[in-house]
Every structure is written in C-alpha cells, then in structure tokens.
Write an enzyme that holds these catalytic residues in place. Sequence first.
Site, short mmCIF file in Angstrom:
data_model
loop_
_atom_site.label_atom_id
_atom_site.label_comp_id
_atom_site.label_asym_id
_atom_site.label_seq_id
_atom_site.Cartn_x
_atom_site.Cartn_y
_atom_site.Cartn_z
CG HIS A 265 45.31 38.93 45.77
ND1 HIS A 265 44.71 37.99 46.58
CD2 HIS A 265 46.28 38.29 45.09
CE1 HIS A 265 45.29 36.83 46.38
NE2 HIS A 265 46.25 36.97 45.48
CG HIS A 338 46.17 29.44 37.01
ND1 HIS A 338 47.23 29.78 36.20
CD2 HIS A 338 46.46 29.94 38.24
CE1 HIS A 338 48.13 30.43 36.93
NE2 HIS A 338 47.68 30.55 38.16
FE LIG Z 1 49.18 31.91 39.10
#
Ligand SMILES: [Fe+2]
Length: 388
Positions: A265, A338
């Site tokens: 990623h 998050h």
């Molecule tokens: Fe972020």
Amino acid sequence: MAYYHRLGKIPPKRHTQFRQPDGSLYKEELVSSKGFSGIYSNLYHIYNPNSVRSIGKPIPYDWKVADQHGLNQTHLKTSGVETTGEDYLSARRMLMKNNDVMMGICAPKQRKMDSYFKNADGDELIYIHDGKGVLYSQFGKLEVGKGDYVVIPRTTIYRFEFDEEGPLRLLIIESHGPIETVKRYRNEVGQLLEHSPYCERDIRPPHELHIEEEKGEYLVQIKKQGMLHQYTYDHSPLDIVGWDGYLYPYALSIYDFEPITGRIHQPPPVHQTFQAWGFVICSFVPRLFDYHPLAIPAPYNHSNIDSDEVLYYAEGEFMSRKGIDRGSFTIHMGGLPHGPHPGTVEKSIGAKSTEEYAVMLDTFRPLQITTDALEFVDKGYPMSWTED
Ligand SMILES: [Fe+2]
C-alpha cells in the site's frame, strides 16, 4: 506557478515605452507575489487599471464556523444538492475552513457570470466535478471541463461562462497561501522531474487573449476580508493586449494525473498534486492495486496526529468506505484514528484495480465545519465503524 508563458503583444524590454496605434502609451501593470520576490507577470492595458467610476456598498461575504460540532468523524452528504444558489458568487457554500484554507461547493443556476470577480484574499482551486465552459480572464481564454483543476491566482479578474446543458457542480478551494506544484517533483529551476505524476505538457495555460475594448460600466466584485467590494470601472478589466510571466491561471485535468503504485500500500503523499501553506491537495485516480502476493489493497487504520483529512468523492466506488456517495465529503479529524469500514479489508484482498476518483485536502491546522455544512451532516457516521 507553472512555467514562463506569454500571449499577445509585449515590448522587447519591460518598463519601456510601448505605444498604442493612436500614439498613447499602453498602461503596464506588474502583478507580483511575495512582494517582489515571488512569481509575477507583466500586463499591458489599453486603459488605466485604476480608473474607477464608482464604489458601491460592500456586501458581507463570509461563512461562520459551527463551533458546537466538536470532535467527530464527519460525513457531509451533499450528493442530493442540484443547485446551491443563483449565481457563481451567491451559490458558493463553503463547508469547512481554518486560517489557511476554505473548501465548499458551488452549483449555480445561472451559468454565465454577468459581472467580473476578483479574489483578493487567496488563490482559488476550482475542481470541475460536472460542467464545461470557458474561463475569461485578463490572461486570456481557457476552456475547462469535467475533471479539471483550475488554479486561479489571487487578484486575477475573471468571469466563467459555463455551458447551459448538463449538470454544473464545482468544488471550490480558497487558499491563503499560493497554490503551487509539488516542490519535491521540481528540479532547481522549477521543471517537473521524471518521477512527477504530471508534467508541463499536462498544464494548460490560457491559449489566446480575449480583449474587450469597448468603454462602459464594468462591475468587478472583489472578495476581501469577509466582504464583496463593488468596484465599477469605465472600461472592461479584460483590456489586456499582451502579457508575460509565470503568474497566470491554468488547468490540470485529474485525468492526466499518472498514479504511482507499488507492491504494498502506497501512502497518500504519492497522490499529491498541489501544495500550499498549511495544506496539500491529492488526487485519487483509477490505478492498479498493490501486487505483493499478500498485499492488502484497503488502507490500514491511521492516526493522523497533526492533520485533518478531507476526501471529496468524485467518481466510482470507494472500496474502503460504506454509505459514501458521489459528492460526499468525509472529514477525519486529527486526534482520532480512522480506517476502512468493517468488511472492506477482507473484501479488498485479491482486487486488481480501482476506478475511483477523489480529491483529498489534508490540512495541518484543525478545520471547522461551517454553519452551511450542518444540514449535510450524516449523524450516523461517527459510529459507522462499530459492528453489531
Ligand atoms: Fe488518513
């Protein structure tokens, strides 16, 4: 800031006599940034740029913060909005702000502006989510369309004429500091390097002058310190016969942004498109997913300890989020982690590519939503990671 460009007639030497057909001098105007130390352009007017005919009463033009919103992961659902007001200026609904930047939407009913606009507070970055048209400015004519980022340096006098057909929806970013290409993608003289996701060929400056010579009454609305000042001149501000320099509006299409991918990623900085004081703008575009045999294409949980992260979802399915529509904003506030919604991590494994488009604004000082944003708040979003 892009590269040196010139249009129309200019004298061989700056600050020298340059005469009109009737023998009078053209009026030179230096438009400079950072005092005399930043980028600049020299413009040549037919008329005196200071010949004001009248100054009307200023109109209040500001957005109040919703100071009771508090620390909440926020989803603003603006997809249902068809129009946000009558014209380009009254239809601006800024939804979040801090001292460096404001961001909002604009979907005006009226497609052609009937006065000129000058933003004296900041540079503007207009992302054309839907629509097509022409930007007429002192620097010339620039055709713009869906997917374009249009960078308009502060104090550029302009008007948009958008096509009457089809939807019109703009994402508006106003920056206190200059909006620039990304420094790490430039060499020491400013040329974009080989590893930059876009290059000079993708940057579209105005390509021909648009000269308005008729005299008359021309209203320029000037945004400065929470007001729209009403200046009427006795000639059009688009009376430029030539200019040259580095300061001018330009367009860069999100469709020309070449994504950087990797075996595992890649973090958001690989998507960075612009920089400014106190924030960055990134573009998420269709790309191949990570190709390590054990790669997880969905992002990991992330604690952004010193930034607020805003994503504006432009097109396609966003694989890490549920309940997000085209036109949604998410604001993931610094101070809370998050990450992907439950179920989306496993689902992403083995996926080969994505077709998503999104514009990201990451700020280094906290953002606050405005009272204009309150009606769009998705109240269930802060709890949307909790599995029953
Ligand atoms: Fe972020």
